[in-house]
Design a protein around this motif. Structure first.
Motif, PDB file in Angstrom:
ATOM      1  N   GLY A  61      18.437 -26.643 -80.353  1.00  0.00           N
ATOM      2  CA  GLY A  61      19.870 -27.127 -79.876  1.00  0.00           C
ATOM      3  C   GLY A  61      20.117 -28.398 -81.119  1.00  0.00           C
ATOM      4  O   GLY A  61      21.388 -29.363 -80.754  1.00  0.00           O
ATOM      5  N   PHE A  62      19.963 -27.989 -82.280  1.00  0.00           N
ATOM      6  CA  PHE A  62      20.400 -28.720 -83.251  1.00  0.00           C
ATOM      7  C   PHE A  62      21.915 -28.212 -83.955  1.00  0.00           C
ATOM      8  O   PHE A  62      22.484 -29.096 -85.133  1.00  0.00           O
ATOM      9  N   THR A  80      25.331 -29.454 -84.004  1.00  0.00           N
ATOM     10  CA  THR A  80      25.997 -30.297 -83.333  1.00  0.00           C
ATOM     11  C   THR A  80      25.089 -32.328 -83.156  1.00  0.00           C
ATOM     12  O   THR A  80      24.711 -32.500 -83.094  1.00  0.00           O
ATOM     13  N   LYS A  82      23.077 -33.180 -80.436  1.00  0.00           N
ATOM     14  CA  LYS A  82      20.995 -33.452 -80.498  1.00  0.00           C
ATOM     15  C   LYS A  82      21.367 -33.242 -82.119  1.00  0.00           C
ATOM     16  O   LYS A  82      20.002 -33.964 -82.384  1.00  0.00           O
ATOM     17  N   GLU A  85      21.916 -36.775 -83.757  1.00  0.00           N
ATOM     18  CA  GLU A  85      20.802 -37.434 -82.852  1.00  0.00           C
ATOM     19  C   GLU A  85      19.236 -37.773 -83.522  1.00  0.00           C
ATOM     20  O   GLU A  85      18.876 -38.485 -83.973  1.00  0.00           O
ATOM     21  N   ALA A  86      18.955 -36.119 -84.070  1.00  0.00           N
ATOM     22  CA  ALA A  86      17.613 -35.831 -84.370  1.00  0.00           C
ATOM     23  C   ALA A  86      18.008 -36.506 -86.026  1.00  0.00           C
ATOM     24  O   ALA A  86      17.012 -37.377 -86.235  1.00  0.00           O
TER      25      ALA A  86
END
Length: 132
Positions: A61-62, A80, A82, A85-86
């Motif tokens: 989902g990155f 994305t 996500k 955030e990663a």
């Protein structure tokens, strides 16, 4: 150094160094996206290797892939939320590993020289790849 970076990225975010580099390229790109061919060139990896890594990042989902409206042959890789955030999660540890194992071992002049040398090598590799 590579081992320490890989260890930290796996521990903090479950990602490889190659995946991290791809996410960073997307983070710094205009609109947080690049055409897959441009991303492969910037990351200095083969298109097949990039496809594999982007598939893994997409699974997590990155990253998402979208069609390019202006060129039906091209595909965009987009970072994305996500993925952002990663990156936010692993970047502090990444900076610390690089600082502890490389930067702190060098004088400011050596850091500058190392940067200049690595840029020269990267430019040569890009030129060589572009000529093929």
């Amino acid at each position: 150094m590579e081992h320490e970076v890989e260890r930290q990225l796996k521990a903090d975010g479950g990602m490889s160094h190659g995946e991290f580099e791809i996410l960073i390229k997307l983070l710094t790109a205009d609109g947080r996206r690049l055409r897959m061919s441009d991303l492969a060139r910037q990351a200095m990896i083969s298109k097949s290797r990039l496809t594999y890594q982007v598939t893994q990042l997409e699974r997590d989902g990155f990253v998402r892939r979208t069609d390019c409206d202006s060129d039906r042959r091209a595909v965009w890789a987009e970072l994305t939320v996500k993925g952002e955030e990663a990156l936010a999660k692993v970047r502090p540890g990444h900076r610390q590993v690089v600082r502890d194992n490389l930067i702190s071992q060098l004088s400011p002049e050596e850091v500058q020289l190392l940067g200049d040398l690595m840029n020269r090598v990267a430019d040569r590799l890009r030129d060589s790849r572009d000529q093929r």
